[in-house]
Design an enzyme around this catalytic site. Structure first.
Site, PDB file in Angstrom:
ATOM      1  N   LYS A  96      67.292   0.332  30.803  1.00  0.00           N
ATOM      2  CA  LYS A  96      66.495  -0.918  31.252  1.00  0.00           C
ATOM      3  C   LYS A  96      67.332  -1.976  31.138  1.00  0.00           C
ATOM      4  O   LYS A  96      67.180  -2.952  31.993  1.00  0.00           O
ATOM      5  CB  LYS A  96      65.332  -0.719  30.385  1.00  0.00           C
ATOM      6  N   LYS A 110      65.643   1.867  44.471  1.00  0.00           N
ATOM      7  CA  LYS A 110      64.724   2.621  43.968  1.00  0.00           C
ATOM      8  C   LYS A 110      64.560   4.056  44.040  1.00  0.00           C
ATOM      9  O   LYS A 110      64.371   4.697  42.983  1.00  0.00           O
ATOM     10  CB  LYS A 110      63.332   1.723  44.246  1.00  0.00           C
TER      11      LYS A 110
HETATM   12  O1  M6R Z   1      62.154   8.375  41.687  1.00  0.00           O
HETATM   13  P1  M6R Z   1      62.731   9.094  40.527  1.00  0.00           P
HETATM   14  O2  M6R Z   1      61.804   8.886  39.253  1.00  0.00           O
HETATM   15  O3  M6R Z   1      63.140  10.397  40.701  1.00  0.00           O
HETATM   16  O4  M6R Z   1      64.000   8.238  40.086  1.00  0.00           O
HETATM   17  C1  M6R Z   1      64.957   8.721  39.196  1.00  0.00           C
HETATM   18  C2  M6R Z   1      65.805   7.410  38.875  1.00  0.00           C
HETATM   19  O5  M6R Z   1      66.556   7.000  39.961  1.00  0.00           O
HETATM   20  C3  M6R Z   1      65.217   6.168  38.169  1.00  0.00           C
HETATM   21  O6  M6R Z   1      64.466   6.471  37.129  1.00  0.00           O
HETATM   22  C4  M6R Z   1      66.274   5.206  37.775  1.00  0.00           C
HETATM   23  O7  M6R Z   1      66.957   5.675  36.669  1.00  0.00           O
HETATM   24  C5  M6R Z   1      65.568   4.027  37.707  1.00  0.00           C
HETATM   25  N1  M6R Z   1      66.175   2.694  38.150  1.00  0.00           N
HETATM   26  C6  M6R Z   1      65.676   3.475  36.210  1.00  0.00           C
HETATM   27  O8  M6R Z   1      64.929   2.513  35.977  1.00  0.00           O
END
Ligand code: M6R
Length: 589
Positions: A471, A584
């Site tokens: 984060k 995202k």
């Molecule tokens: O959409 P998802 O939960 O599969 O995404 C996974 C990661 O790309 C996501 O959690 C990423 O690590 C975030 N930017 C963290 O804040």
């Protein structure tokens, strides 16, 4: 990665609709953007580097068909030439694309040999040129797109238009595309927020499918055979307001604050479904939890929930590593795939690996109708509502809540788990008050000039230490690292210098004495110890108070860190919603 948008219908502001739609998709990529529209028998085009936020949609000409794209660069740098849409030489065909055409070099050479000239470094540019080649064999534009698609390897969601027809042709293999059906036309986009203000009636394209629409009617077909398909219409329940920032300065802050309600929504599950899922875990011979980034940290915490609450062993892996686990998989295995977007390529690949071995899949996702949800045998929605900021906040706490609930169900104590989580939701509501935020803003102010920051935790707070680091890194660009408290003395402690901020995540649990002794070790090396704990301890230079939440401690401990990361970003002059280099939804491997 990359957002695509298309509209064709009775409205005369299609290009403006594309700009507004792309603004809602910018979380998928924001290094450049572009729109192409049908202007009489020609194609109009505008492409620029940077964010689309500044452009006035009304500055674009009137038209009833447009496609657009917001880019996260993969092939070729951030330039206007590399931005989509890409056109053929005589500018009769325009294409926007999300994904990667893996064999683009070979196709490019083949097309160059036929005299085609390329203006960009992208893989995408081969698409309009190849379609042009097939238009020499057929005068049916959609068929030419179909033939071109059959030559591609890799993943793609594409929209293609041609000057001679008032249709949008879309094709999907691996990258999401959703149709929005409005009374006055059809939308096609990578995600629903792009058209939520116009319609909530959607139809999802599956892999290997094509869509042709002229704004009045729509035909779904098999991308290879052309055989027509019937598609179910689904009503989206997410509200438009949920997808907007409202009075908040940033989506990240709004979504942190949404946790006042979203954790309770995550708990609101159909009990029979939760029990069915618990039974599937009980009966599975090998349960594997996978996710990426923040979702992976939720899986790691899930491992502790299953162990501590239900005495059940599960395996955890980053989804990107899971294909190496194929040797352990069999038809009796269960894969639990955790994802906010439901579109992450690495998670989809893990599902493919599991399915190829006959294993069952449970999806824990936020986006209903997403590819992961549709690929799974069982789905639990976390009900967090749209999450737009790149930094995942409310999705994480929703994932943790659902995993906890399943662990309690597995232990035969679903009612107890539900009660604990609802109490936790109410504690979060009390916690997220303006005074708490002011205090965290002051903590951020105190440490914002530091370039390094360490976070430690043990047990279920260890994954939260890793998540805290993600984060802080992704939005403030401070070098933050998380460690298991006990690992400090095996190496990382060498990094600790006088005044270095060290966050210690603690709870009233079996590892409290151990994590406090790790805090003492940090302090002895000059660390500035910021304790996140239900109770003050003299070792803390700064105490961030959190409620005593029992098994839900990881949920309440991560929330102040989310707020701290937000303030660190803002106070360092960074945009927390659109951090550099990130997107995202990560739909490439
Ligand atoms: O959409 P998802 O939960 O599969 O995404 C996974 C990661 O790309 C996501 O959690 C990423 O690590 C975030 N930017 C963290 O804040």
């Amino acid at each position: 990665m990359c957002g695509i948008f298309g509209y064709v219908g009775n409205r005369s502001n299609a290009a403006g609709l594309a700009v507004n739609g792309l603004k809602s998709l910018e979380y998928r990529g924001y290094d450049s953007w572009g729109v192409a529209w049908k202007e009489g028998s020609a194609l109009g085009l505008r492409k620029e580097t940077g964010k689309i936020s500044g452009i006035n949609p009304e500055s674009l000409p009137a038209c009833s068909l447009a496609i657009g794209h917001t880019r996260w660069a993969t092939h070729g740098g951030v330039t206007a030439a590399n931005a989509h849409p890409h056109l053929n030489e005589d500018r009769t065909i325009a294409v926007v694309h999300n994904g990667i055409i893996e064999n683009y070099q070979e196709l490019r050479e083949e097309l160059k040999a036929k005299g085609h000239v390329f203006l960009s470094e992208t893989d995408t540019e081969v698409i309009p040129h190849l379609i042009e080649e097939y238009l020499k064999e057929t005068d049916d534009f959609a068929h030419a797109v179909r033939l071109a698609c059959q030559r591609f390897t890799g993943r793609y969601g594409i929209l293609a238009v041609h000057t001679t027809s008032d249709t949008i042709v879309a094709a999907r293999t691996g990258s999401p595309l959703i149709v929005g059906k409005a009374p006055d036309g059809f939308f096609i986009a990578s995600d629903t927020p792009a058209f939520l203000e116009h319609t909530r009636t959607v139809q999802y394209l599956d892999d290997g499918e094509m869509v042709i629409t002229n704004g009045k009617s729509i035909i779904f077909s098999d991308l290879k055979t052309g055989e027509e398909k019937l598609k179910r219409e689904i009503e989206i329940t997410w509200s438009i307001d949920e997808a907007r920032k409202g009075d908040y300065a940033h989506f990240m802050l709004k979504e942190i604050m949404d946790q006042k309600e979203s954790v309770a929504r995550a708990v609101n599950q159909n009990e029979e479904e939760i029990i069915e899922v618990a039974r599937a875990i009980e009966n599975a011979r090998g349960t594997f939890l996978v996710g990426c980034g923040t979702a992976h940290k939720a899986c790691m915490a899930g491992e502790h929930f299953f162990s501590i609450v239900a005495g059940k062993h599960v395996n955890v892996a980053p989804a990107s590593e899971f294909k190496l686990y194929h040797r352990f998989l069999r038809p009796e295995s269960l894969l639990i795939a955790v994802s906010q977007s439901g579109e992450t390529a690495d998670v989809l690949e893990a599902i493919q690996v599991a399915k190829s071995k006959g294993a069952k899949v449970l999806a824990i996702v936020n986006s209903p109708g997403s590819s992961i949800a549709r690929a799974a045998d069982y789905t639990l929605l976390i009900n967090a509502g749209p999450e737009r900021a790149v930094a995942s906040t409310k999705a994480l706490t929703g994932q943790l809540a659902v995993l906890m609930l399943v662990a309690y169900a597995l232990a035969g104590k679903l009612a107890e788990g539900k009660k604990l989580l609802l109490e936790t939701a109410s504690m979060i509501n009390d916690m997220l008050n303006p005074r708490y935020a002011d205090y965290l803003s002051r903590v951020a102010d105190h440490i914002k000039a530091k370039e390094d920051l360490y976070i430690i935790g043990r047990s279920w707070n260890y994954p939260m230490a890793l998540e805290s680091a993600i984060k802080i890194q992704e939005v403030s660009y401070i070098h933050a690292e998380g460690f298991a408290g006990g690992e400090l003395k095996h190496g990382p402690i060498a990094l600790i210098e006088d005044g270095m901020p060290c966050i210690v995540l603690a709870g009233n649990d079996e590892v409290l004495p151990d994590i406090l002794s790790n805090a003492v070790q940090l302090k002895a090396r000059g660390g500035y110890v910021i304790g996140v704990a239900p109770e003050r301890n003299e070792i803390f230079d700064e105490w961030i108070r959190v409620p005593d939440a029992g098994a839900a401690q990881p949920i309440v401990n991560i929330i102040p860190i989310q707020v701290l990361a937000y303030f660190l970003a803002v106070q360092r002059g960074k945009d927390p919603d659109m951090p550099r280099n990130l997107a995202k939804s990560v739909t490439v491997k």
